[in-house]
Design a protein around this motif. Structure first.
Motif, PDB file in Angstrom:
ATOM      1  N   PHE A 199       1.384  -5.503 -14.272  1.00  0.00           N
ATOM      2  CA  PHE A 199       0.157  -5.019 -13.628  1.00  0.00           C
ATOM      3  C   PHE A 199       0.411  -4.699 -12.160  1.00  0.00           C
ATOM      4  O   PHE A 199      -0.020  -3.654 -11.652  1.00  0.00           O
ATOM      5  CB  PHE A 199      -0.937  -6.079 -13.749  1.00  0.00           C
ATOM      6  N   LEU A 200       1.115  -5.590 -11.468  1.00  0.00           N
ATOM      7  CA  LEU A 200       1.356  -5.375 -10.042  1.00  0.00           C
ATOM      8  C   LEU A 200       2.210  -4.139  -9.801  1.00  0.00           C
ATOM      9  O   LEU A 200       1.924  -3.347  -8.895  1.00  0.00           O
ATOM     10  CB  LEU A 200       2.025  -6.603  -9.433  1.00  0.00           C
ATOM     11  N   ILE A 207      -3.415  -1.136  -4.879  1.00  0.00           N
ATOM     12  CA  ILE A 207      -3.907  -2.410  -4.353  1.00  0.00           C
ATOM     13  C   ILE A 207      -3.670  -2.494  -2.851  1.00  0.00           C
ATOM     14  O   ILE A 207      -4.565  -2.862  -2.084  1.00  0.00           O
ATOM     15  CB  ILE A 207      -3.213  -3.588  -5.072  1.00  0.00           C
ATOM     16  N   ILE A 208      -2.472  -2.151  -2.422  1.00  0.00           N
ATOM     17  CA  ILE A 208      -2.116  -2.270  -1.011  1.00  0.00           C
ATOM     18  C   ILE A 208      -3.027  -1.413  -0.132  1.00  0.00           C
ATOM     19  O   ILE A 208      -3.350  -1.788   1.000  1.00  0.00           O
ATOM     20  CB  ILE A 208      -0.630  -1.907  -0.811  1.00  0.00           C
ATOM     21  N   LYS A 209      -3.479  -0.280  -0.652  1.00  0.00           N
ATOM     22  CA  LYS A 209      -4.365   0.585   0.134  1.00  0.00           C
ATOM     23  C   LYS A 209      -5.674  -0.096   0.504  1.00  0.00           C
ATOM     24  O   LYS A 209      -6.322   0.280   1.475  1.00  0.00           O
ATOM     25  CB  LYS A 209      -4.647   1.871  -0.646  1.00  0.00           C
ATOM     26  N   SER A 210      -6.088  -1.110  -0.290  1.00  0.00           N
ATOM     27  CA  SER A 210      -7.353  -1.791  -0.004  1.00  0.00           C
ATOM     28  C   SER A 210      -7.194  -2.940   0.990  1.00  0.00           C
ATOM     29  O   SER A 210      -8.172  -3.586   1.341  1.00  0.00           O
ATOM     30  CB  SER A 210      -7.965  -2.318  -1.311  1.00  0.00           C
ATOM     31  N   PRO A 212      -6.075  -3.898   4.819  1.00  0.00           N
ATOM     32  CA  PRO A 212      -5.740  -3.368   6.141  1.00  0.00           C
ATOM     33  C   PRO A 212      -4.321  -3.711   6.589  1.00  0.00           C
ATOM     34  O   PRO A 212      -3.687  -2.926   7.294  1.00  0.00           O
ATOM     35  CB  PRO A 212      -6.784  -4.015   7.051  1.00  0.00           C
ATOM     36  N   LEU A 213      -3.809  -4.880   6.197  1.00  0.00           N
ATOM     37  CA  LEU A 213      -2.457  -5.268   6.592  1.00  0.00           C
ATOM     38  C   LEU A 213      -1.380  -4.692   5.668  1.00  0.00           C
ATOM     39  O   LEU A 213      -0.191  -4.964   5.854  1.00  0.00           O
ATOM     40  CB  LEU A 213      -2.333  -6.792   6.660  1.00  0.00           C
ATOM     41  N   LYS A 214      -1.818  -3.942   4.663  1.00  0.00           N
ATOM     42  CA  LYS A 214      -0.921  -3.138   3.826  1.00  0.00           C
ATOM     43  C   LYS A 214       0.148  -3.947   3.090  1.00  0.00           C
ATOM     44  O   LYS A 214       1.281  -3.495   2.930  1.00  0.00           O
ATOM     45  CB  LYS A 214      -0.258  -2.033   4.666  1.00  0.00           C
ATOM     46  N   ARG A 215      -0.231  -5.108   2.649  1.00  0.00           N
ATOM     47  CA  ARG A 215       0.658  -5.865   1.771  1.00  0.00           C
ATOM     48  C   ARG A 215      -0.142  -6.889   0.987  1.00  0.00           C
ATOM     49  O   ARG A 215      -1.251  -7.268   1.374  1.00  0.00           O
ATOM     50  CB  ARG A 215       1.778  -6.552   2.544  1.00  0.00           C
TER      51      ARG A 215
END
Length: 251
Positions: A199-200, A207-210, A212-215
């Motif tokens: 899934f990841l 997911i990362i786009k949501s 702000p710290l991008k991780r």
């Protein structure tokens, strides 16, 4: 910043794997005597204990199904016999099932509510009398951000964890006069050894786009705030929901 918690005793539910493992290791590195609770993950609990001991820490492992008040009280009594009264309770264990609400069943609801909410109630109740008598205690409940903002396909987990937040706030008001603090740590997505890798990998970029710290988070992001909230540095913090979520939720 020194935590100055050497010699204290911490119970970490689900403390042998993933986020619980990192919390257990971080406590042990601060000189805390760690009681690791597990239910089915005996090998992981044993391996975590061996790792802690090899690094000079003190730890014992205890099997108990936290959905059973009888098993919880038996575990607490054994910890008291082996180590002493519990100073820090970390309600980390939980159960999540990702599914559409209309496809879920009462059994699905029970599994999530019994572990994530009833389990926390059982453990809080089992340690409360001693903490009140000692006029000292720190209780930390871990939840996911779905409990605050809602999330599709996580309705039962969100409901259970939302109840855990309410439990923490209520106990903070009730226990404050006994010098007991109760706080909640609310998490964004944390990647662990038991995360759904397929899934990841299929959704990582989305997911990362949501965030702000991008991780995506790691257990190492979570453990330090749990330990801090158990230190005297946080002695005037109680009834709070502390976010560790990469900025995913800012309420």
């Amino acid at each position: 910043m020194k935590m100055n918690i050497e010699g204290k005793i911490a119970l970490v539910t689900g403390g042998g794997r993933d986020i619980g493992k990192e919390i257990s290791k971080t406590f042990a590195a601060e000189g805390v005597l760690v009681a690791i609770n597990y239910n089915k993950s005996s090998l992981e609990a044993e391996n975590t204990a061996k790792e802690i001991i090899s690094n000079g820490g003190k730890v014992k492992i205890y099997k108990a199904d936290i959905t059973s008040y009888k098993e919880v009280t038996t575990m607490i009594n054994q910890i008291k016999h082996d180590l002493g009264s519990i100073d820090f309770l970390i309600n980390n264990a939980g159960y999540t099932k990702i599914q559409k609400f209309v496809e879920s069943t009462p059994l699905d609801w029970d599994q999530q509510i019994d572990t994530s909410l009833k389990g926390a109630i059982n453990c809080c109740h089992a340690v409360a009398v001693d903490m009140i008598s000692n006029k000292f205690g720190k209780i930390i409940n871990l939840v996911g951000d779905s409990s605050r903002i809602g999330e599709a396909n996580l309705s039962s987990t969100a409901a259970a964890r939302g109840g855990t937040i309410a439990l923490g706030k209520s106990l903070a008001k009730e226990f404050g006069r006994a010098n007991i603090t109760v706080n909640t740590v609310s998490l964004g997505l944390v990647e662990t050894a038991h995360s759904d890798k397929a899934f990841l990998e299929n959704n990582r970029e989305k997911i990362i786009k949501s965030y702000p710290l991008k991780r995506i988070g790691t257990p190492e992001d979570v453990a330090p705030i749990v330990v801090f909230l158990c230190s005297n540095n946080a002695s005037w913090i109680t009834g709070q929901v502390v976010s560790v979520n990469g900025g995913f939720c800012m309420v």
